[in-house]
Design a protein around this motif. Structure first.
Motif, PDB file in Angstrom:
ATOM      1  N   TYR A 179       0.823  -1.207   0.000  1.00 55.95           N
ATOM      2  CA  TYR A 179       0.000   0.000   0.000  1.00 55.95           C
ATOM      3  C   TYR A 179       0.860   1.262   0.000  1.00 55.95           C
ATOM      4  CZ  TYR A 179      -4.578  -2.171   0.577  1.00 55.95           C
ATOM      5  OH  TYR A 179      -5.745  -2.869   0.367  1.00 55.95           O
ATOM      6  N   SER A 181       3.574   1.633  -1.502  1.00 56.61           N
ATOM      7  CA  SER A 181       4.140   1.829  -2.839  1.00 56.61           C
ATOM      8  C   SER A 181       3.092   2.236  -3.867  1.00 56.61           C
ATOM      9  CB  SER A 181       4.817   0.531  -3.308  1.00 56.61           C
ATOM     10  OG  SER A 181       3.852  -0.495  -3.504  1.00 56.61           O
ATOM     11  N   LEU A 182       1.811   2.326  -3.451  1.00 55.70           N
ATOM     12  CA  LEU A 182       0.750   2.626  -4.412  1.00 55.70           C
ATOM     13  C   LEU A 182       0.704   4.087  -4.808  1.00 55.70           C
ATOM     14  CD1 LEU A 182      -2.319   0.573  -3.128  1.00 55.70           C
ATOM     15  CD2 LEU A 182      -0.726  -0.003  -4.937  1.00 55.70           C
ATOM     16  N   ASP A 183       0.961   4.989  -3.838  1.00 54.79           N
ATOM     17  CA  ASP A 183       0.680   6.406  -4.053  1.00 54.79           C
ATOM     18  C   ASP A 183       1.342   6.950  -5.317  1.00 54.79           C
ATOM     19  OD1 ASP A 183      -0.814   6.329  -1.793  1.00 54.79           O
ATOM     20  OD2 ASP A 183       0.693   7.226  -0.496  1.00 54.79           O
ATOM     21  N   LEU A 186       0.129   5.053  -8.622  1.00 55.89           N
ATOM     22  CA  LEU A 186      -1.289   5.344  -8.843  1.00 55.89           C
ATOM     23  C   LEU A 186      -1.473   6.766  -9.359  1.00 55.89           C
ATOM     24  CD1 LEU A 186      -4.254   4.393  -8.504  1.00 55.89           C
ATOM     25  CD2 LEU A 186      -4.185   5.384  -6.214  1.00 55.89           C
ATOM     26  N   GLY A 239      -4.928   2.743   2.615  1.00 55.94           N
ATOM     27  CA  GLY A 239      -4.396   2.862   1.266  1.00 55.94           C
ATOM     28  C   GLY A 239      -5.499   2.795   0.227  1.00 55.94           C
ATOM     29  N   GLN A 240      -6.512   1.986   0.503  1.00 53.18           N
ATOM     30  CA  GLN A 240      -7.633   1.872  -0.424  1.00 53.18           C
ATOM     31  C   GLN A 240      -8.406   3.177  -0.521  1.00 53.18           C
ATOM     32  OE1 GLN A 240     -11.055  -0.628   0.692  1.00 53.18           O
ATOM     33  NE2 GLN A 240     -10.854  -1.658  -1.275  1.00 53.18           N
ATOM     34  N   GLY A 243      -6.324   5.964  -2.216  1.00 54.49           N
ATOM     35  CA  GLY A 243      -6.191   5.695  -3.645  1.00 54.49           C
ATOM     36  C   GLY A 243      -7.464   6.007  -4.401  1.00 54.49           C
ATOM     37  N   LEU A 639      -6.780   1.175 -11.494  1.00 55.40           N
ATOM     38  CA  LEU A 639      -6.695   0.250 -10.358  1.00 55.40           C
ATOM     39  C   LEU A 639      -6.419  -1.182 -10.805  1.00 55.40           C
ATOM     40  CD1 LEU A 639      -9.643   1.544  -8.132  1.00 55.40           C
ATOM     41  CD2 LEU A 639      -7.204   1.946  -7.815  1.00 55.40           C
ATOM     42  N   MET A 642      -2.916  -2.228 -10.075  1.00 50.93           N
ATOM     43  CA  MET A 642      -2.457  -2.216  -8.696  1.00 50.93           C
ATOM     44  C   MET A 642      -2.262  -3.648  -8.178  1.00 50.93           C
ATOM     45  SD  MET A 642      -2.115   0.985  -7.985  1.00 50.93           S
ATOM     46  CE  MET A 642      -1.617   1.219  -9.694  1.00 50.93           C
ATOM     47  N   LEU A 647      -8.372  -3.858  -4.854  1.00 48.32           N
ATOM     48  CA  LEU A 647      -8.376  -2.691  -5.729  1.00 48.32           C
ATOM     49  C   LEU A 647      -8.642  -3.099  -7.175  1.00 48.32           C
ATOM     50  CD1 LEU A 647      -5.357  -0.669  -4.293  1.00 48.32           C
ATOM     51  CD2 LEU A 647      -7.783  -0.225  -3.951  1.00 48.32           C
TER      52      LEU A 647
END
Length: 714
Positions: A179, A181-183, A186, A239-240, A243, A639, A642, A647
């Motif tokens: 999570y 590493s998503l920002d 995304l 994180g969800q 995002g 998404l 991801m 997601l």
């Protein structure tokens, strides 16, 4: 002879000075907002929580267990399982290596129980597992992650010996890493997708950049606002939710920009000055944009009624994103466009007094087919959506922890290894918290419960004692679920005990999602219906729109059921998917329906007959709303890239639903139903009554929408 571009200098006097100053004032205020919001937005990641316990329902047994364990001496233990495995059987050297590494871990860290734990061999001799737990990291997420990393650094294999670190602590660490590493990806992927679509839509080297920059500003402000919600109201941030907020800011914000810019382009042909044209554009599309964004925000805020922490937190966070996108697109975007003038549209500059190039619209053809045989089109479309909805019967069973990652991390691989090597017992303990004065009785009852292989004391204080229970069945199987339920039946009541742990958490997540659906879905339907009734002054039209979007939701989930496992290899359905997809698809689907029905109502008020009003509304809103739908679907499709299955599934269902709504439901079904119902679509409002005798309806060719027809944006 072409009409030349007129001067854009404002007239002298106070009015002209105000027109010069207002756009600059708006820009300066937003710059100040960014200066304040920037540092706060950077702190959003610090309050983001993505452990399984952070998603739990407020009143569940597993939540009580997690909270009490936090309060025990040392706080909640970080529990790991170090797994040593050799496919053709462990050697003596392997066992010595394992013992040495575990001894080193015990020397370097304060483990629960003090000494190095004993290894537990599998019956086939291929696997050796060591339960390793420590309360030293406490509640510090960074310290927990560091502990996992340090254990993994020591526990190394080689020469055919595989060593993996699993367990709840490792799973939490891997989830935090994913999570966290998503920002970046995304955000960058979303920006890239929106940029490409805007370039294709506007066909201008500059215009596409303006809405994108404004969306970026709105995203920064929304992140700061979300951080404020967390600090002021303790709103859970995951994180969800962060995002999805980013997706909504860029997706919904770009939609509002498309509608505004389309109307602004039209008004520039009617007004000599950009300021006047923008004022007319905001007045023209502002009410519909405000109503649609308000409906989306109201639908999302219904998630506050959810008992699940993750769902309850997503509601206000996502609503904040929509509101920030609305404010930026209706204030900052107009100001920048006015300051840049007509040249921002180069090379397709809309000149004052000119008319757009006449061309037959795709939506004119679609409307014609819907208008000729409305009942046939309506019946066929409804049958198609119903058939697709049957695919929900093929949705995979509930998503297990080991199936929740697209790319399997080490903690999940370790769980798979343990499940294969220890089929006769669970390698993931069930946690029981019992009152200390009744702990002995609770321990005896636990050992006597069917399905329990072993149970032992762990730690405690004067008030509570922790028990560790090992089930006979692998984690998250029907057998283990039965054991958890049996423990709860026996240990509740007089013993006052709570049963938790990772598997119990997943069980509570599923049960709470089912409860939340029963509460939130009716609340969303009622709130959206009331807003639509107030906006459209009708009861039939709102019911038509709601029925349409609910049908889209069912069909989208059905498509997911048909492709998740066969096409994408997804082996489970996130229990929160039905609720979250419903809230988003109903809110966003009604959003597009508002643009169509609002324009249809305008045409009806101008005197157009119901059929003409419906077809004109479709033709004049078709291009811009289709472009908006493509942008929104594409942003949610981000998404799909991801690494979390939750997601992926949410992005797929919403993207498919938006496309269905844009190109099937709104275009054909809502239009066909409106034509078939005629004036009854506005019942019981005044538009449902026949026109006065002698009144002459306005022909479709000369309605307000044709003065001149909006230039297509696609």
């Amino acid at each position: 002879m072409k009409t030349p571009v007129t001067t854009e200098a404002p007239p002298p006097g106070r009015t002209g000075a105000r027109r010069r100053a207002l756009p600059w004032l708006v820009v300066v205020l937003w710059i100040a907002a960014i200066a304040v919001a920037g540092p706060l937005a950077g702190k959003l990641g610090d309050v983001q929580q993505d452990r399984a316990v952070d998603y739990l329902p407020a009143g569940a047994d597993s939540t009580q267990v997690a909270e009490i364990r936090d309060a025990l001496p040392g706080g909640e233990a970080t529990e790991l399982v170090v797994v040593y495995h050799r496919a053709d059987g462990l050697t003596g050297a392997d066992r010595e290596t394992a013992a040495g590494q575990i001894a080193r871990i015990a020397r370097d860290h304060r483990l629960t129980g003090g000494d190095a734990p004993e290894g537990i061999p599998s019956r086939d001799g291929t696997t050796l597992m060591y339960p390793v737990a420590s309360t030293a990291p406490g509640q510090d997420e960074d310290a927990r992650t560091d502990f996992v990393a340090e254990v993994r650094e020591v526990a190394e294999g080689g020469g055919g010996l595989d060593v993996e670190v699993g367990g709840p602590g490792a799973l939490d660490a891997d989830a935090q890493e994913v999570y966290g590493s998503l920002d970046g990806p995304l955000l960058y992927t979303t920006i890239a997708v929106v940029a490409v679509l805007l370039i294709l839509i506007y066909r201008s080297p500059l215009l596409w950049l303006v809405p994108l920059v404004v969306a970026g500003v709105a995203n920064t402000v929304s992140m700061a606002a979300a951080y404020g919600l967390n600090q002021l109201f303790d709103t859970p941030i995951s994180g969800q939710s962060s995002g999805v907020m980013t997706i909504l800011v860029f997706g919904a914000g770009t939609d509002y920009a498309l509608l505004l810019v389309s109307r602004y382009r039209e008004e520039l042909r009617r007004h000599p000055l950009p300021y006047e044209a923008m004022l007319a554009a905001v007045r023209g599309c502002g009410p519909a944009v405000l109503a649609s964004s308000g409906t989306v925000a109201a639908g999302l805020l219904c998630l506050l009624a959810a008992d699940l922490n993750s769902s309850r937190g997503m509601g206000p966070v996502a609503a904040v994103g929509v509101v920030c996108a609305l404010l930026a697109m209706m204030t900052l975007l107009p100001a920048i466009l006015v300051l840049l003038g007509r040249r921002v549209f180069w090379p397709l500059v809309p000149r004052y007094g000119s008319a757009p190039k006449a061309r037959r619209s795709l939506f004119t053809a679609m409307g014609s087919s819907a208008g000729r045989r409305p009942l046939t089109v309506l019946t066929g479309g409804a049958a198609l959506l119903g058939a697709l909805a049957l695919g929900t019967l093929a949705l995979p069973d509930g998503l297990k922890q080991e199936d929740s990652f697209i790319d399997r991390p080490e903690s999940i691989s370790a769980m798979k290894t343990l499940a294969a090597a220890f089929p006769e017992r669970s390698a993931q303990p069930i946690v029981v918290i019992a009152p200390t004065d009744r702990a002995d009785r609770a321990l005896a009852e636990a050992r006597d419960t069917e399905g329990v292989a072993a149970a032992e004391r762990v730690r405690g204080d004067k008030e509570w004692t922790e028990l560790s229970v090992t089930a006979e069945h692998p984690p998250q199987t029907a057998g283990e679920t039965a054991t958890i339920e049996a423990l709860r039946d026996r240990l509740d009541g007089d013993l006052g005990s709570y049963v938790g742990g990772p598997s119990a958490q997943e069980l509570d997540l599923g049960d709470t999602n089912a409860r939340d659906r029963l509460v939130v879905i009716p609340l969303v339907l009622v709130s959206v219906l009331l807003i639509l009734i107030a906006l459209l002054r009708s009861l039939v039209a709102p019911l038509l729109l709601l029925t349409a979007v609910v049908a889209v939701w069912g069909a989208s989930l059905g498509i997911g059921g048909l492709v998740f496992e066969p096409l994408f290899g997804v082996e489970g359905t996130d229990p929160g998917l039905p609720l979250l997809s419903f809230v988003f698809l109903v809110a966003l689907g009604v959003d597009y329906g508002i643009f169509l029905m609002h324009r249809m109502r305008e045409e009806s008020l101008s005197g157009a007959e119901p059929r003409d009003a419906a077809l004109t509304a479709l033709r004049t809103t078709g291009g811009v709303v289709a472009s908006a739908g493509l942008v929104l679907a594409a942003t949610f499709a981000v998404l799909l890239n991801m690494p979390m299955v939750q997601l992926f599934e949410l992005g797929f269902v919403i993207a498919v639903g938006v496309l269905l709504d844009t190109f099937l439901v709104r275009t054909y079904l809502v239009t066909s139903a409106s034509v078939a119902l005629g004036r009854r679509v506005w019942w019981p409002g005044p538009l449902s009554r026949p026109a006065p005798a002698g009144g002459r309806p306005v022909p479709v060719e000369t309605t307000a929408a044709e003065r001149p027809e909006r230039e297509p944006v696609g």
